[in-house]
Design a protein around this motif. Sequence first.
Motif, PDB file in Angstrom:
ATOM      1  N   VAL A 175       8.301  -6.133  -0.609  1.00  0.00           N
ATOM      2  CA  VAL A 175       7.119  -6.983  -0.783  1.00  0.00           C
ATOM      3  C   VAL A 175       7.453  -8.211  -1.628  1.00  0.00           C
ATOM      4  CG1 VAL A 175       4.804  -7.064  -1.796  1.00  0.00           C
ATOM      5  CG2 VAL A 175       5.494  -5.092  -0.450  1.00  0.00           C
ATOM      6  N   LEU A 176       8.320  -8.040  -2.611  1.00  0.00           N
ATOM      7  CA  LEU A 176       8.663  -9.148  -3.492  1.00  0.00           C
ATOM      8  C   LEU A 176       9.444 -10.254  -2.778  1.00  0.00           C
ATOM      9  CD1 LEU A 176       9.458  -7.248  -6.788  1.00  0.00           C
ATOM     10  CD2 LEU A 176       7.454  -8.662  -6.252  1.00  0.00           C
ATOM     11  N   SER A 217       3.019   5.886  -2.764  1.00  0.00           N
ATOM     12  CA  SER A 217       4.231   6.634  -3.125  1.00  0.00           C
ATOM     13  C   SER A 217       4.340   6.789  -4.637  1.00  0.00           C
ATOM     14  CB  SER A 217       5.477   5.926  -2.599  1.00  0.00           C
ATOM     15  OG  SER A 217       5.454   5.869  -1.196  1.00  0.00           O
ATOM     16  N   GLU A 218       4.014   5.726  -5.359  1.00  0.00           N
ATOM     17  CA  GLU A 218       4.074   5.779  -6.819  1.00  0.00           C
ATOM     18  C   GLU A 218       3.030   6.743  -7.375  1.00  0.00           C
ATOM     19  OE1 GLU A 218       2.856   4.864 -10.828  1.00  0.00           O
ATOM     20  OE2 GLU A 218       1.703   4.158  -9.121  1.00  0.00           O
ATOM     21  N   TYR A 275      11.598   0.845  -3.333  1.00  0.00           N
ATOM     22  CA  TYR A 275      12.156   0.182  -2.158  1.00  0.00           C
ATOM     23  C   TYR A 275      11.093  -0.697  -1.501  1.00  0.00           C
ATOM     24  CZ  TYR A 275      14.033  -0.624   2.467  1.00  0.00           C
ATOM     25  OH  TYR A 275      14.467  -1.228   3.627  1.00  0.00           O
ATOM     26  N   CYS A 276       9.907  -0.131  -1.314  1.00  0.00           N
ATOM     27  CA  CYS A 276       8.817  -0.903  -0.703  1.00  0.00           C
ATOM     28  C   CYS A 276       8.423  -2.080  -1.588  1.00  0.00           C
ATOM     29  CB  CYS A 276       7.612  -0.009  -0.430  1.00  0.00           C
ATOM     30  SG  CYS A 276       7.867   1.177   0.903  1.00  0.00           S
ATOM     31  N   GLY A 331       0.823  -1.215   0.000  1.00  0.00           N
ATOM     32  CA  GLY A 331       0.000   0.000   0.000  1.00  0.00           C
ATOM     33  C   GLY A 331       0.853   1.260   0.000  1.00  0.00           C
ATOM     34  N   ILE A 332       1.904   1.263   0.810  1.00  0.00           N
ATOM     35  CA  ILE A 332       2.821   2.407   0.841  1.00  0.00           C
ATOM     36  C   ILE A 332       3.500   2.574  -0.518  1.00  0.00           C
ATOM     37  CG2 ILE A 332       4.975   3.294   1.853  1.00  0.00           C
ATOM     38  CD1 ILE A 332       4.050   1.900   4.507  1.00  0.00           C
TER      39      ILE A 332
END
Length: 110
Positions: free
Chosen positions: A50-51, A13-14, A45-46, A8-9
């Motif tokens: 997540v990946l 951010s995107e 970065y986020c 979500g962040i």
Amino acid sequence: MQHWLILGIAIISEVIATSALKASDGFTRLLPSVIVVVGYGIAFYCLALVLRTLPVGIVYAIWSGVGVALIALVGWLLYGQTLDLPAIVGIGLIVAGVAVLNVFSKTVAH
């Protein structure tokens, strides 16, 4: 569950960075240009975090689907851009696809 918050962040951010990209006027305005670079930096970065726990195809589908819908909303609210019925239906189908992935796919780790 923390990976969903981080995703979500990344998405928010995107969306902020993409909105600032329009406002940067081709990187000729400093503040929006800085927001673009910082926003995309946080987003990627986020996304990388997540990946570590979720499949890349699922993450990218959610990232791009939700991002498209939010950017369309931002374009409408901030920039007065209009969407015709086919655009609204198309965005709705993208959101529906993300919902199907999250609710019905066994690929997504809940």
